[in-house]
Enzyme design. Structure first.
Site, PDB file in Angstrom:
ATOM      1  N   LYS A 198       0.079  -0.605   8.490  1.00  0.00           N
ATOM      2  CA  LYS A 198       0.056  -0.029   9.847  1.00  0.00           C
ATOM      3  C   LYS A 198       0.047  -1.106  10.923  1.00  0.00           C
ATOM      4  CE  LYS A 198      -1.226   4.548   8.481  1.00  0.00           C
ATOM      5  NZ  LYS A 198      -2.228   5.571   8.245  1.00  0.00           N
TER       6      LYS A 198
ATOM      7  N   ARG B  59      -5.108   4.522   0.230  1.00  0.00           N
ATOM      8  CA  ARG B  59      -3.714   5.001   0.254  1.00  0.00           C
ATOM      9  C   ARG B  59      -2.828   3.818   0.617  1.00  0.00           C
ATOM     10  NH1 ARG B  59       0.171   6.847   3.700  1.00  0.00           N
ATOM     11  NH2 ARG B  59       1.345   8.673   3.058  1.00  0.00           N
TER      12      ARG B  59
HETATM   13  N1  HH2 Z   1      -0.956   7.855   6.818  1.00  0.00           N
HETATM   14  C1  HH2 Z   1       0.359   8.227   6.819  1.00  0.00           C
HETATM   15  C2  HH2 Z   1       0.741   9.433   6.216  1.00  0.00           C
HETATM   16  N2  HH2 Z   1      -0.152  10.232   5.599  1.00  0.00           N
HETATM   17  N3  HH2 Z   1      -2.383  10.652   4.917  1.00  0.00           N
HETATM   18  C3  HH2 Z   1      -3.669  10.291   4.896  1.00  0.00           C
HETATM   19  N4  HH2 Z   1      -4.581  11.064   4.267  1.00  0.00           N
HETATM   20  N5  HH2 Z   1      -4.115   9.138   5.492  1.00  0.00           N
HETATM   21  C4  HH2 Z   1      -3.261   8.301   6.144  1.00  0.00           C
HETATM   22  O1  HH2 Z   1      -3.729   7.275   6.699  1.00  0.00           O
HETATM   23  C5  HH2 Z   1      -1.873   8.643   6.194  1.00  0.00           C
HETATM   24  C6  HH2 Z   1      -1.465   9.860   5.560  1.00  0.00           C
HETATM   25  C7  HH2 Z   1       1.361   7.338   7.473  1.00  0.00           C
HETATM   26  O2  HH2 Z   1       1.911   6.430   6.544  1.00  0.00           O
HETATM   27  P1  HH2 Z   1       3.329   6.608   5.825  1.00  0.00           P
HETATM   28  O3  HH2 Z   1       3.307   7.808   4.930  1.00  0.00           O
HETATM   29  O4  HH2 Z   1       3.730   5.360   5.152  1.00  0.00           O
HETATM   30  O5  HH2 Z   1       4.329   6.778   7.026  1.00  0.00           O
HETATM   31  P2  HH2 Z   1       5.127   8.024   7.590  1.00  0.00           P
HETATM   32  O6  HH2 Z   1       4.132   9.022   8.066  1.00  0.00           O
HETATM   33  O7  HH2 Z   1       5.964   7.424   8.701  1.00  0.00           O
HETATM   34  O8  HH2 Z   1       5.962   8.609   6.466  1.00  0.00           O
END
Ligand code: HH2
Length: 265
Positions: free
Chosen positions: A211, A247
């Protein structure tokens, strides 16, 4: 201290903030998930809609097309538990039907309150996450009087809601939502005072991986992502402060680093 549990991220999207487009093809996503499971992810978190700041919403039909086959194939492998990263009941329903056992809802059952009854009825586990506003607006000048106590109150209320709807308390994990309507300082404060959230008595999930706050903390004020080394530092700090589930995108490196951190715990 408990052993760290690694949740590996499988983004079946064209626009995720760090790996958008890499695994939109179902075969590429399945191959990626298999690799993360082999590297030590106990959970694979599969998502078909980006929640990055400013992301455009995706229809339930499109989200289902993206994730369903991937969930089914990775669940059939049996190498890791499958979590569906969605705010939509119909997507969670489809994923639970083909083998997912965890619902990771970044809206904490607010966007689709019927999600709670589904999770209850299916005896699934769930992760309830804090977000200020929605992905389109959340990074526009987020403000709190005290971010830690406000996130705690929110999670406490959502936990009570889920239990009222019939979800067994022991099936619920909580997540402060790093980067979801938070400045760098807010994210740091949440991790520094993680004990306040642990007092709610449920396992805590932390998703700091890649992030932008990490890139900023590492010295680049214009960063839009964080590096692997910065991600590992945050995951180890979260684990040492009591987080249970980390995660992450880069599973092998986090498994190694957390095994070493756990040896000192
Ligand atoms: N962060 C993202 C998505 N889902 N779920 C939980 N429980 N906690 C988090 O911190 C979290 C999450 C964002 O990361 P990413 O999936 O890599 O990105 P994107 O939402 O752009 O697909």
């Amino acid at each position: 201290m408990h052993a760290p549990v690694i949740m590996g991220v499988v983004n079946v999207t064209p626009d995720s903030f760090s790996d958008g487009g890499l695994f939109l093809d179902a075969n590429a996503a399945v191959e990626h998930g298999r690799r993360l499971a082999a590297e030590g992810a106990a959970i694979l978190d599969i998502g078909g809609e980006s929640t990055r700041p400013g992301a455009d919403p995706v229809s339930a039909e499109e989200e289902l097309v993206r994730v369903l086959g991937v969930v089914e194939r990775l669940a059939a492998d049996g190498a890791a538990r499958i979590s569906i990263d969605t705010t939509k009941r119909v997507v969670a329903h489809g994923a639970l039907d083909v083998g997912a056992t965890i619902v990771n809802d970044v809206s904490a059952f607010r966007l689709d309150p019927d999600m709670a009854a589904l999770v209850a009825e299916r005896g699934a586990d769930c992760c309830l996450m804090h977000m200020l506003g929605n992905p389109r607006t959340m990074q526009k000048d987020p403000r709190y009087d005290d971010v830690v106590s406000e996130v705690k109150s929110f999670l406490e209320e959502r936990l009570a809601f889920a239990v009222r709807e019939g979800v067994a308390e022991e099936r619920i994990c909580l997540d402060p939502g790093i980067g979801f309507g938070k400045t760098v300082e807010h994210n740091v404060e949440l991790l520094r005072r993680l004990d306040v959230l642990l007092a709610l008595g449920r396992p805590v999930v932390i998703g700091f991986s890649r992030k932008s706050s990490l890139g900023k903390l590492a010295g680049d004020p214009a960063a839009t992502t964080g590096s692997l080394s910065a991600s590992i530092a945050a995951a180890v700090a979260a684990y040492e402060r009591g987080a249970t589930i980390l995660r992450v995108h880069d599973v092998r490196e986090h498994v190694e680093a957390l095994a070493v951190a756990a040896a000192f715990a």
